[in-house]
Design a protein around this motif. Structure first.
Motif, mmCIF file in Angstrom:
data_model
loop_
_atom_site.group_PDB
_atom_site.id
_atom_site.type_symbol
_atom_site.label_atom_id
_atom_site.label_comp_id
_atom_site.label_asym_id
_atom_site.label_seq_id
_atom_site.Cartn_x
_atom_site.Cartn_y
_atom_site.Cartn_z
ATOM 1 N N ASP A 30 0.848 -1.192 0.000
ATOM 2 C CA ASP A 30 0.000 0.000 0.000
ATOM 3 C C ASP A 30 0.883 1.242 0.000
ATOM 4 O O ASP A 30 2.102 1.142 -0.188
ATOM 5 C CB ASP A 30 -0.998 0.005 1.169
ATOM 6 C CG ASP A 30 -0.310 0.032 2.528
ATOM 7 O OD1 ASP A 30 0.915 0.244 2.587
ATOM 8 O OD2 ASP A 30 -1.001 -0.155 3.545
ATOM 9 N N LYS A 31 0.279 2.401 0.179
ATOM 10 C CA LYS A 31 1.029 3.660 0.195
ATOM 11 C C LYS A 31 0.675 4.445 1.445
ATOM 12 O O LYS A 31 -0.455 4.374 1.943
ATOM 13 C CB LYS A 31 0.716 4.493 -1.056
ATOM 14 C CG LYS A 31 1.239 3.867 -2.348
ATOM 15 C CD LYS A 31 1.003 4.777 -3.548
ATOM 16 C CE LYS A 31 1.588 4.161 -4.816
ATOM 17 N NZ LYS A 31 1.391 5.024 -5.997
ATOM 18 N N ASP A 32 1.677 5.192 1.946
ATOM 19 C CA ASP A 32 1.387 6.048 3.098
ATOM 20 C C ASP A 32 0.810 7.378 2.617
ATOM 21 O O ASP A 32 0.610 7.586 1.404
ATOM 22 C CB ASP A 32 2.639 6.248 3.955
ATOM 23 C CG ASP A 32 3.772 6.951 3.200
ATOM 24 O OD1 ASP A 32 3.514 7.522 2.121
ATOM 25 O OD2 ASP A 32 4.918 6.938 3.691
ATOM 26 N N LYS A 77 10.487 -1.714 -5.063
ATOM 27 C CA LYS A 77 9.567 -1.374 -6.156
ATOM 28 C C LYS A 77 9.001 -2.596 -6.866
ATOM 29 O O LYS A 77 7.979 -2.503 -7.541
ATOM 30 C CB LYS A 77 10.281 -0.490 -7.198
ATOM 31 C CG LYS A 77 10.926 0.766 -6.627
ATOM 32 C CD LYS A 77 9.905 1.695 -6.018
ATOM 33 C CE LYS A 77 10.565 2.970 -5.489
ATOM 34 N NZ LYS A 77 9.585 3.843 -4.801
ATOM 35 N N GLY A 106 2.529 9.173 -0.181
ATOM 36 C CA GLY A 106 2.653 8.510 -1.477
ATOM 37 C C GLY A 106 3.797 7.523 -1.569
ATOM 38 O O GLY A 106 4.059 6.977 -2.647
ATOM 39 N N ASN A 107 4.484 7.271 -0.456
ATOM 40 C CA ASN A 107 5.587 6.306 -0.466
ATOM 41 C C ASN A 107 5.037 4.881 -0.551
ATOM 42 O O ASN A 107 4.085 4.534 0.156
ATOM 43 C CB ASN A 107 6.433 6.439 0.803
ATOM 44 C CG ASN A 107 7.095 7.793 0.911
ATOM 45 O OD1 ASN A 107 7.804 8.219 0.006
ATOM 46 N ND2 ASN A 107 6.852 8.489 2.017
ATOM 47 N N ARG A 108 5.650 4.069 -1.387
ATOM 48 C CA ARG A 108 5.220 2.679 -1.546
ATOM 49 C C ARG A 108 5.707 1.854 -0.359
ATOM 50 O O ARG A 108 6.900 1.829 -0.054
ATOM 51 C CB ARG A 108 5.771 2.094 -2.846
ATOM 52 C CG ARG A 108 5.254 0.709 -3.213
ATOM 53 C CD ARG A 108 5.865 0.276 -4.547
ATOM 54 N NE ARG A 108 5.234 -0.914 -5.085
ATOM 55 C CZ ARG A 108 5.611 -2.163 -4.811
ATOM 56 N NH1 ARG A 108 6.622 -2.366 -3.990
ATOM 57 N NH2 ARG A 108 4.986 -3.188 -5.364
ATOM 58 N N THR A 166 10.297 0.620 3.065
ATOM 59 C CA THR A 166 10.294 1.469 1.873
ATOM 60 C C THR A 166 11.524 1.165 1.036
ATOM 61 O O THR A 166 12.506 0.612 1.529
ATOM 62 C CB THR A 166 10.287 2.962 2.252
ATOM 63 O OG1 THR A 166 11.514 3.267 2.949
ATOM 64 C CG2 THR A 166 9.112 3.303 3.153
ATOM 65 N N GLU A 206 -2.157 -3.331 -5.025
ATOM 66 C CA GLU A 206 -2.437 -3.147 -3.611
ATOM 67 C C GLU A 206 -3.598 -4.007 -3.143
ATOM 68 O O GLU A 206 -3.712 -4.303 -1.954
ATOM 69 C CB GLU A 206 -2.737 -1.668 -3.332
ATOM 70 C CG GLU A 206 -1.594 -0.740 -3.712
ATOM 71 C CD GLU A 206 -1.971 0.729 -3.623
ATOM 72 O OE1 GLU A 206 -2.954 1.027 -2.910
ATOM 73 O OE2 GLU A 206 -1.313 1.563 -4.263
#
Length: 851
Positions: free
Chosen positions: A240-242, A298, A245-247, A295, A346
Motif C-alpha cells: 500500500d502507500k502512506d 519497487k 505517497g511512499n510505496r 520502503t 495493492e
C-alpha cells in the motif's frame, strides 16, 4: 519477549472491532476505547471504513502482555472482503474467532473455520455479547461442538475436575495423564492447543469489558511462539502507500534478521517501520516473527517470498462476479487501465480485464459493496468518478474425461512439439501441472519451460471462453530441435496443446455456489423451501426454536443474489439470510448460458487449437482435428476420445501424409536450400499454397545469441564470488549450471567464455555443456578479446547480447552494434525468472540440486 501474530476474525456484527478495542485498552496500548458507531475506533482509521462502519482492509496493532507481545491482525468480516481475510490468515500464528452469543454460528463463520482448519492455525474462541438475552453457556458450547469442533472446550473455569475431564478427550496421552494424576500440566494443554487438538472457549461482553482480563490471561498462557527459519526469510503481506505517497511493502519476517540498507532482490531497504494502527515507529532492525513495513522496494507483490522462505501463500477465495466499468465522457481508458492495475497491486483480490477490441474495462469483484468501495478509491486517488454495470457471473470450465492434447509449432527456423495428458480433478482442486517425461527424451530445461508456460496464463475453455480449473495437466512427451528451437516455440506449442485437448474433451461449465443460512418464521418455511427449490438449491431445516426455523444448504450465486431483500419483505423484517462462498459446481442452466454468451471456440484466434507444420519451406496451419495425422511423436496412451456413436477410438501411429509436412530431420535441408532457391520456384510454391487458410513465412528477426564473460560474471555474482575465493573451478562449474538453466528459460543460443590465456600452449577449446557452448580461450587471448572478435564477425548475422561489466569491453561491444547487459542486470533477470518457475514432478530416480 515472544512475538505472536494473532488474527482476529468474525462474521459481520459479531463485535470484532469492539473486542479489538477492548483488548488494546485492557493491555494498556490505547488510552480510551473507540467505537464503530462514533467513528473513533483505533483500527478503523480509513475514511471509507468509518463511513460504512465495517472493516475493509487488514491492519495491525500491538499490545504487550506479561511475557509476550501480541501483533493483532485485524481482518474484514463482510463476505465481499473474504479474500482480504484469507490473505491475512496466511501469515497468522494463531487466531481469535468471535461468535455472537445472540446470533450463533453463521455461514461466514463456517467459511472462516474451514480456512483456519485448512491452514492448521491454533484458534481461541471468544463468545461475545453474553450481556444480551442469549442461550446459556452450556447451550452455546453444545452448539459450538456440533457446528465447529467437538474439541471446543470451556476454559472459563479451569483447575476443576470438569475442565480436566473435557481436556482429557483431546488425546490418549492427555487421558492417561488425567487418569494417573487427576490433573493435566499446563505445558501439555498448551501443546494440545498449538497442535489444534483443543480449542479454548471464553465468554464475555467486549462492549462492557466483561471477561476481557480473563481472556487475555488464557491467550498468553496457552500461546506458543512459532518456529522460525535459521536464516533470513520473509513473505510479503500486502502493498500500500502512506499519506506521502511512499510505496510500502508489508513483510512478515519468518527467519533471521532484516536491517536497513539490506538488499531484497537487488533493491535496498531505506526504512523499516513497525505499525500499530496508523502510527508507526522507525527501527534499524527486525527479527523473526515480526510484521514490518519497508520502503525502497519497487518490484514486490503480495504473496512473494524472500530469502530461505519457500512456503508460497495459497488463496482459495476469489471473485465470482464481473462488472463493466463505466467512465465519464472523454476519459482516457488506457490511462485508467494502468491506474486500475496500480490498485490491483495493492488489492490482489481485484482482477482487471481490458478488451482491446471494444476498449472496455472489466473488474472481477465479490459483490456490490466492493464496487462502492472501489468507486470511492478511484475517485480519491485519480479524480475520476466511475460507475459499474450490473454484475455478471464469472463462470469456469473443466473436463470430465481424460485426453491427450497435442501442439506443434514449426514455421521456418522454429520447432517444438508438446503432448499433454489432461485429466479431471475433484471440485475445488484447481490446476495441477506435472511432468512425466524422461530427461533422456526432453531436456529438463525444456520441461521446466513447458510447465512455466502452463502456469503463466489463464487458459480459456471452449464452451464460453471462461478460465479452466479442476484439472491435472501432465507433460507426457515433447520434442525440440537442437538448432532451431527457441523458448517462444514451446510457448506456442504448449498453448495449442492445451486448447487441442479441450477441443477433444467433454467440457463441463461450472458456476459459483453459496453456502447459505436462512432464518424465517416457522409459518414461512413452506414459502422458503419452494423458493430455494426454484433457485436450484438444496435445503435442510436444521433447527426450529422459539418459532424461528433455520434452513441451510447450497444454491447458485446467480439465483440467490438479491434474495435477502425478498426474505425481509415476506417475513416483515423477521427473517434473515447470510451467505458465504462455497466454491464452483456444475452449472444449473448450461444451455441457457451457452446460448446467451454465444462463444465460438473455432473463431477465437487468440486461443487457437490448430498447429503449425513446415511444408515446402513455409509454416502451414493444420486444423486441430487433423493434427494426429501429422504430429511427429506418437500418442503416449492409446484411447483418446470417443466417436459419434460413443465407441472409443484407438489412435495409433500417424497416418500416411498427404501433404509435404516435414520431420525434424528434414528441416535443416530445407533451410540450406531456402537461400539458393530461385524466384520462379518461390512463386510456384506460393501459388500452390494459396488455398491454405494461413501461411507462415517465418520470422524476419535474426537468430539470438547470448555471450557471457564467465569470470567477469562470477566475480559480480555475490554467491559465486564467495565460492571463487575458496575454489575458482567450483565457481566456474556452478556458473555453467546456472547459465544452462537460464538458457533453458529464455531459449537463447548461449556461449559462456572463460579465460585460459595464462595457460601455456593452450588452444581454443569448445565443448557442449547440456544446452550451452562453453569456450576456453587460447593462450594469450582473453575472454573479452574473444567476445569482441565474435561480435565483430557475427554482429550482422545474429542478434547478439553480451553480458559483461568490463567498462572498456562495453564501449567496444556497443560500437559493434550488439546489445549490452550488465552482470547485475543478468543476475536480477535470472532470479526473477527462477522465482516464476513452478515445481515439477520428476521421473523416478531424477533429482534437482535446489542449491
Amino acid at each position: 519477549m515472544k512475538k505472536i501474530v494473532t488474527g482476529i476474525l468474525a462474521h459481520v456484527d459479531a463485535g470484532k472491532t469492539t473486542l479489538s478495542e477492548s483488548l488494546l485498552y485492557a493491555a494498556g496500548a490505547i488510552r480510551k476505547v473507540g467505537r464503530v458507531d462514533t467513528g473513533d475506533a483505533f483500527l478503523d482509521y480509513n475514511r471509507r471504513e468509518r463511513d460504512r462502519g465495517i472493516t475493509i482492509y487488514a491492519k495491525f496493532a500491538r499490545f504487550p502482555l506479561k511475557e509476550s507481545e501480541i501483533i493483532l491482525a485485524d481482518t474484514p468480516g463482510h463476505v465481499d472482503f473474504s479474500g482480504e481475510m484469507e490473505r491475512t490468515l496466511n501469515i497468522c500464528d494463531q487466531a481469535i474467532l468471535i461468535i455472537s452469543a445472540t446470533d450463533g454460528i453463521q455461514s461466514h463463520t463456517r467459511t472462516v473455520w474451514r480456512l483456519l482448519r485448512k491452514h492448521r492455525i491454533p484458534t481461541f474462541i471468544f463468545v461475545n455479547k453474553t450481556d444480551l438475552p442469549c442461550p446459556s453457556r452450556a447451550e452455546i458450547l453444545k452448539a459450538l461442538k456440533a457446528g465447529l469442533s467437538a474439541e471446543a472446550a470451556d476454559f472459563s473455569e479451569r483447575d476443576t475436575d470438569a475442565f480436566y475431564e473435557e481436556i482429557a478427550t483431546g488425546s490418549e496421552e492427555l487421558l492417561d495423564l488425567y487418569m494417573n494424576s487427576g490433573t493435566i500440566p499446563d505445558a501439555k494443554i498448551t501443546e494440545a492447543v498449538s497442535e489444534c487438538r483443543i480449542f479454548p472457549v471464553m465468554f464475555g461482553s467486549a462492549l462492557k469489558q466483561e471477561g476481557i482480563p480473563e481472556f487475555l490471561e488464557v491467550l498468553e498462557k496457552y500461546s506458543v511462539e512459532p518456529k522460525t527459519l535459521p536464516e533470513f526469510g520473509a513473505v510479503c503481506v500486502k502493498i500500500d502507500k502512506d499519506k506521502g505517497g511512499n510505496r510500502l511493502t508489508h513483510l512478515k519476517v519468518t527467519g533471521g534478521t532484516l536491517k536497513v540498507k539490506d538488499l531484497i532482490n537487488d533493491e535496498k531497504i531505506n526504512e523499516i517501520r513497525l505499525y500499530s494502527g496508523e502510527r508507526y515507529e522507525s527501527v534499524k532492525e527486525v527479527t523473526a516473527t515480526e510484521i514490518c513495513a519497508v520502503t525502497g522496494l519497487k518490484n514486490t507483490g503480495q504473496g512473494d517470498v524472500y530469502g530461505c522462505e519457500t512456503r508460497v501463500p495459497e488463496s482459495v477465495i476469489e471473485p465470482v462476479l464481473v462488472y463493466s466499468v463505466e467512465f465519464p465522457k472523454g476519459c482516457d481508458k488506457q490511462v485508467m487501465y494502468r491506474n486500475l492495475c496500480e490498485l490491483m497491486e495493492e488489492e490482489p483480490g481485484l482482477r482487471v480485464e481490458y478488451n482491446e477490441e471494444t476498449k472496455d474495462i472489466f473488474v472481477h469483484l465479490m459483490g456490490e459493496v466492493q464496487t462502492e468501495i472501489l468507486a470511492g478509491e478511484i475517485e480519491e486517488r485519480f479524480g475520476v468518478k466511475v460507475s459499474f454495470g450490473t454484475g455478471k457471473i464469472l463462470y469456469k470450465e473443466t473436463i470430465e474425461d481424460t485426453v491427450e492434447g497435442v501442439g506443434h509449432f514449426e514455421p521456418l527456423r522454429h520447432y517444438a512439439e508438446v503432448h499433454l495428458k489432461m485429466e479431471p480433478l475433484e471440485r475445488g482442486k484447481g490446476l495441477l501441472f506435472e511432468s512425466e517425461v524422461s530427461v533422456n527424451d526432453l531436456s529438463l530445461n525444456w520441461q521446466r519451460l513447458v510447465l512455466t508456460h502452463l502456469s503463466e496464463r489463464v487458459h480459456r475453455g471452449v464452451l464460453t471462453g471462461s478460465p479452466i480449473t479442476d484439472m491435472k495437466i501432465t507433460l507426457v512427451a515433447g520434442r525440440a530441435h537442437l538448432k532451431h528451437t527457441e523458448g517462444g516455440d514451446f510457448r506456442q506449442a504448449t498453448y495449442r496443446a492445451v486448447r487441442q485437448g479441450l477441443m477433444q474433451a467433454s467440457s463441463v461449465l461450472l458456476e459459483p455456489f453459496y453456502f447459505y443460512e436462512l432464518r424465517v418464521p416457522e409459518s414461512a418455511v413452506g414459502r422458503a423451501m419452494t423458493d430455494i427449490d426454484r433457485m436450484c438449491g438444496t435445503a435442510v431445516v436444521s433447527n426450529v426454536e422459539n418459532g424461528i426455523a433455520e434452513i441451510t444448504g447450497r444454491a447458485p450465486v446467480s439465483t440467490l443474489n438479491g434474495y435477502a431483500s425478498e426474505v425481509a419483505a415476506y417475513t416483515k423484517g423477521v427473517g434473515a439470510l447470510s451467505v458465504s462462498l462455497s466454491g464452483y459446481d456444475k452449472c444449473h442452466n448450461t444451455e441457457e448460458v451457452l446460448e446467451r454468451i454465444g462463444y465460438d471456440a473455432a473463431s477465437d484466434l487468440r486461443n487457437t487449437a490448430d498447429s503449425v507444420f513446415c511444408s515446402r519451406g513455409a509454416g502451414v496451419t493444420v486444423p486441430w482435428d487433423e493434427v494426429f495425422e501429422y504430429m511427429h511423436l506418437p500418442l503416449t496412451f492409446g484411447v483418446n476420445n470417443a466417436d459419434d456413436d460413443g465407441e472409443e477410438m484407438l489412435l495409433t501411429a500417424p497416418k500416411e501424409r498427404t501433404e509435404a509436412f516435414l520431420s525434424v530431420e528434414e528441416v535443416d535441408s530445407i533451410i540450406d536450400r531456402a537461400g539458393n532457391s530461385n524466384r520462379k520456384e518461390d512463386k510456384r510454391v506460393r501459388r500452390k499454397q494459396e488455398s491454405k487458410p494461413v501461411v507462415y513465412r517465418g520470422y524476419t528477426a535474426k537468430e539470438k545469441y547470448l555471450l557471457i564473460d564467465g569470470y567477469n560474471l562470477v566475480h559480480a555474482w555475490e554467491e559465486l564470488n564467495d565460492l571463487a575465493s575458496r575454489d575458482i573451478n567450483a565457481a566456474a562449474g556452478k556458473l555453467m549450471d546456472l547459465v544452462s538453466d537460464y538458457s533453458g528459460m529464455t531459449g537463447l543460443n548461449t556461449i559462456l567464455v572463460f579465460d585460459a590465456y595464462k595457460l601455456k600452449d593452450h588452444p581454443t577449446e569448445e565443448l557442449i555443456y547440456h544446452n550451452i557452448r562453453v569456450v576456453y580461450t587460447k593462450t594469450a587471448e582473453t575472454a573479452d578479446r574473444y567476445i569482441e572478435r565474435y561480435a565483430h564477425e557475427n554482429g550482422k548475422k545474429y542478434d547478439i547480447v553480451v553480458v559483461t561489466s568490463d567498462g572498456a569491453e562495453q564501449i567496444i561491444i556497443r560500437g559493434g552494434g550488439c546489445t549490452l547487459q550488465s552482470c547485475r542486470e543478468f543476475v536480477k533477470d535470472f532470479m526473477m525468472r527462477k522465482k516464476n518457475l513452478p515445481d515439477i514432478k520428476l521421473p523416478e530416480g531424477v533429482r534437482i540440486d535446489r542449491s
